[in-house]
Write an enzyme that holds these catalytic residues in place. Sequence first.
Site, PDB file in Angstrom:
ATOM      1  N   GLN A   6      -6.438  -2.205   9.723  1.00  0.00           N
ATOM      2  CA  GLN A   6      -6.674  -2.713   8.378  1.00  0.00           C
ATOM      3  C   GLN A   6      -7.314  -4.092   8.464  1.00  0.00           C
ATOM      4  O   GLN A   6      -6.761  -5.007   9.075  1.00  0.00           O
ATOM      5  CB  GLN A   6      -5.356  -2.805   7.605  1.00  0.00           C
ATOM      6  CG  GLN A   6      -5.508  -3.266   6.159  1.00  0.00           C
ATOM      7  CD  GLN A   6      -4.158  -3.526   5.524  1.00  0.00           C
ATOM      8  OE1 GLN A   6      -3.437  -4.435   5.946  1.00  0.00           O
ATOM      9  NE2 GLN A   6      -3.802  -2.736   4.533  1.00  0.00           N
TER      10      GLN A   6
ATOM     11  N   TYR B 266      -5.071 -10.320  -2.199  1.00  0.00           N
ATOM     12  CA  TYR B 266      -5.880 -10.908  -1.138  1.00  0.00           C
ATOM     13  C   TYR B 266      -7.337 -11.032  -1.585  1.00  0.00           C
ATOM     14  O   TYR B 266      -7.667 -10.804  -2.753  1.00  0.00           O
ATOM     15  CB  TYR B 266      -5.725 -10.091   0.147  1.00  0.00           C
ATOM     16  CG  TYR B 266      -4.305 -10.063   0.668  1.00  0.00           C
ATOM     17  CD1 TYR B 266      -3.553 -11.220   0.762  1.00  0.00           C
ATOM     18  CD2 TYR B 266      -3.701  -8.866   1.059  1.00  0.00           C
ATOM     19  CE1 TYR B 266      -2.245 -11.209   1.231  1.00  0.00           C
ATOM     20  CE2 TYR B 266      -2.394  -8.839   1.533  1.00  0.00           C
ATOM     21  CZ  TYR B 266      -1.671 -10.009   1.612  1.00  0.00           C
ATOM     22  OH  TYR B 266      -0.376  -9.995   2.075  1.00  0.00           O
TER      23      TYR B 266
ATOM     24  N   ARG C 233      -7.791   0.125   0.464  1.00  0.00           N
ATOM     25  CA  ARG C 233      -6.476   0.083  -0.186  1.00  0.00           C
ATOM     26  C   ARG C 233      -6.629  -0.700  -1.477  1.00  0.00           C
ATOM     27  O   ARG C 233      -7.119  -1.833  -1.483  1.00  0.00           O
ATOM     28  CB  ARG C 233      -5.426  -0.553   0.720  1.00  0.00           C
ATOM     29  CG  ARG C 233      -4.021  -0.478   0.111  1.00  0.00           C
ATOM     30  CD  ARG C 233      -2.934  -0.773   1.116  1.00  0.00           C
ATOM     31  NE  ARG C 233      -1.933   0.285   1.083  1.00  0.00           N
ATOM     32  CZ  ARG C 233      -0.656   0.119   1.471  1.00  0.00           C
ATOM     33  NH1 ARG C 233      -0.251  -1.044   1.938  1.00  0.00           N
ATOM     34  NH2 ARG C 233       0.196   1.109   1.415  1.00  0.00           N
TER      35      ARG C 233
ATOM     36  N   GLY D  93       6.214   3.314   5.469  1.00  0.00           N
ATOM     37  CA  GLY D  93       6.388   2.028   6.111  1.00  0.00           C
ATOM     38  C   GLY D  93       7.804   1.834   6.601  1.00  0.00           C
ATOM     39  O   GLY D  93       8.106   1.962   7.784  1.00  0.00           O
ATOM     40  N   ARG D  94       8.706   1.565   5.668  1.00  0.00           N
ATOM     41  CA  ARG D  94      10.090   1.298   6.038  1.00  0.00           C
ATOM     42  C   ARG D  94      10.725   2.476   6.774  1.00  0.00           C
ATOM     43  O   ARG D  94      11.516   2.289   7.711  1.00  0.00           O
ATOM     44  CB  ARG D  94      10.893   0.941   4.784  1.00  0.00           C
ATOM     45  CG  ARG D  94      10.575  -0.432   4.221  1.00  0.00           C
ATOM     46  CD  ARG D  94      11.092  -0.617   2.800  1.00  0.00           C
ATOM     47  NE  ARG D  94      10.282   0.122   1.832  1.00  0.00           N
ATOM     48  CZ  ARG D  94      10.500   0.103   0.509  1.00  0.00           C
ATOM     49  NH1 ARG D  94      11.511  -0.601   0.028  1.00  0.00           N
ATOM     50  NH2 ARG D  94       9.719   0.777  -0.309  1.00  0.00           N
TER      51      ARG D  94
ATOM     52  N   CYS E 291      16.226   6.018   6.761  1.00  0.00           N
ATOM     53  CA  CYS E 291      16.054   4.759   6.030  1.00  0.00           C
ATOM     54  C   CYS E 291      16.704   4.866   4.663  1.00  0.00           C
ATOM     55  O   CYS E 291      16.430   5.794   3.889  1.00  0.00           O
ATOM     56  CB  CYS E 291      14.564   4.441   5.880  1.00  0.00           C
ATOM     57  SG  CYS E 291      14.231   2.936   4.946  1.00  0.00           S
TER      58      CYS E 291
ATOM     59  N   CYS F 152      17.457  -0.220   2.158  1.00  0.00           N
ATOM     60  CA  CYS F 152      18.322  -1.359   1.865  1.00  0.00           C
ATOM     61  C   CYS F 152      17.533  -2.652   1.765  1.00  0.00           C
ATOM     62  O   CYS F 152      18.029  -3.661   1.262  1.00  0.00           O
ATOM     63  CB  CYS F 152      19.395  -1.491   2.953  1.00  0.00           C
ATOM     64  SG  CYS F 152      18.734  -1.877   4.601  1.00  0.00           S
TER      65      CYS F 152
END
Length: 392
Positions: free
Chosen positions: A105, A197, A245, A344-345, A367, A370
């Site tokens: 990326q 960004y 993205r 991701g997580r 996951c 949390c």
Amino acid sequence: MPDSYAHLLQPGRIGTLELRNRIVMSPMGSNFAEDDGYCGERIQAYYEARARGGAGLLIMGVAAVAFPAGTAEPFQLGISHDDFIPGLARVAERAHRHGARIAVQLHHAGKTATRDLAAGRPIWVPSVPKRSPTTMMAAFTHEEMSTFVGALGKHKPQVRVMDLADIDQAIEWFAAAAARAQAAGFDGVELHAAHSYLLAGFLSPYYNQRDDDYGGPIENRARLLVRTIQAVKQRAGTGFPVWVRLDGEELRTDGGITVADAVAAAKLAAQAGADAVSMSAYATITTGVAFTEAPLVHQPGGLVGYAAAVKKELSVPVIAAGRISPEMASEGIERGLFDFVAMGRALLREPDLPRRLAVDPTVHSQCTHCNLCMPTIYTHTRCPVRTGEAIG
């Protein structure tokens, strides 16, 4: 293949890039690069673990196209000159040895380039940013603040409103970075045009107050993104996959990016040559809770609607993100809401999740969202629940 995940685990394609399944490792900023932006053992091992775990595509997060300028993290990856290529090549090789494909990326932090502020460099923006009152920083400890942004108080903040020469320079940074990724053996690049960004700043009617060809209607605000896509395609070749993205919406931002803006920007990106569109969202950080609205959404499937809205208008693949379970992902692909899912997580917690889904229909992600991983992004990203492991 378990029927529960048949659609998620089927092969897919982004441009010329063939993928073994529809699971994408989301481009999280890992802070596992060295302090000079190079790829050492820890970042190589981090991505190899996810490749070994069975994900179809890994997206290496936030590679700084103008490193050290335009950076927002203390251990951010650099891709601004050819000396970075050998380390990047080792990451790509270690991903490929396990059958995964890997992209990088490309990123310039624009108004949120906190490392520029810490170093006394001007932040590059489309127009002078509006002030956004926030209580978020009050939630950080002194140690966290000093680790993340360094000694911000030593320098008076400087802002550089980009002129046309600066815009051309930014496009060149992205195009040259894409060529370096290609030379390092990466399978594609993602242009980060979300999360406030640089490229997103131009897309946003809230942050972009220009009155030239790069401001005003969405066709003008997307001009930098369109030109960047075209430059990457020209530099790396039309067969080298590139995608973007985008924010589906800017939440907590009066006059920010709307869903209609996102759909229009996605269509313009595809017309310019983007091989896919990855949909996220952003909430202006007026408070810490906003971070769990977007982009690290707490609501299950909370950003899927943005992907679905764009999917209706595009012929190129759409990548969805935002706490999407394997079950939800497979169903969403089957229903045509999106084509790929970015995790991701879930992959931070469990790198082997894709491989386990392929053999056991009863598997669920371990996951729990949390969000204990969230504070670690300011040092070295890890799942604190995974005792004794920092990089997997």
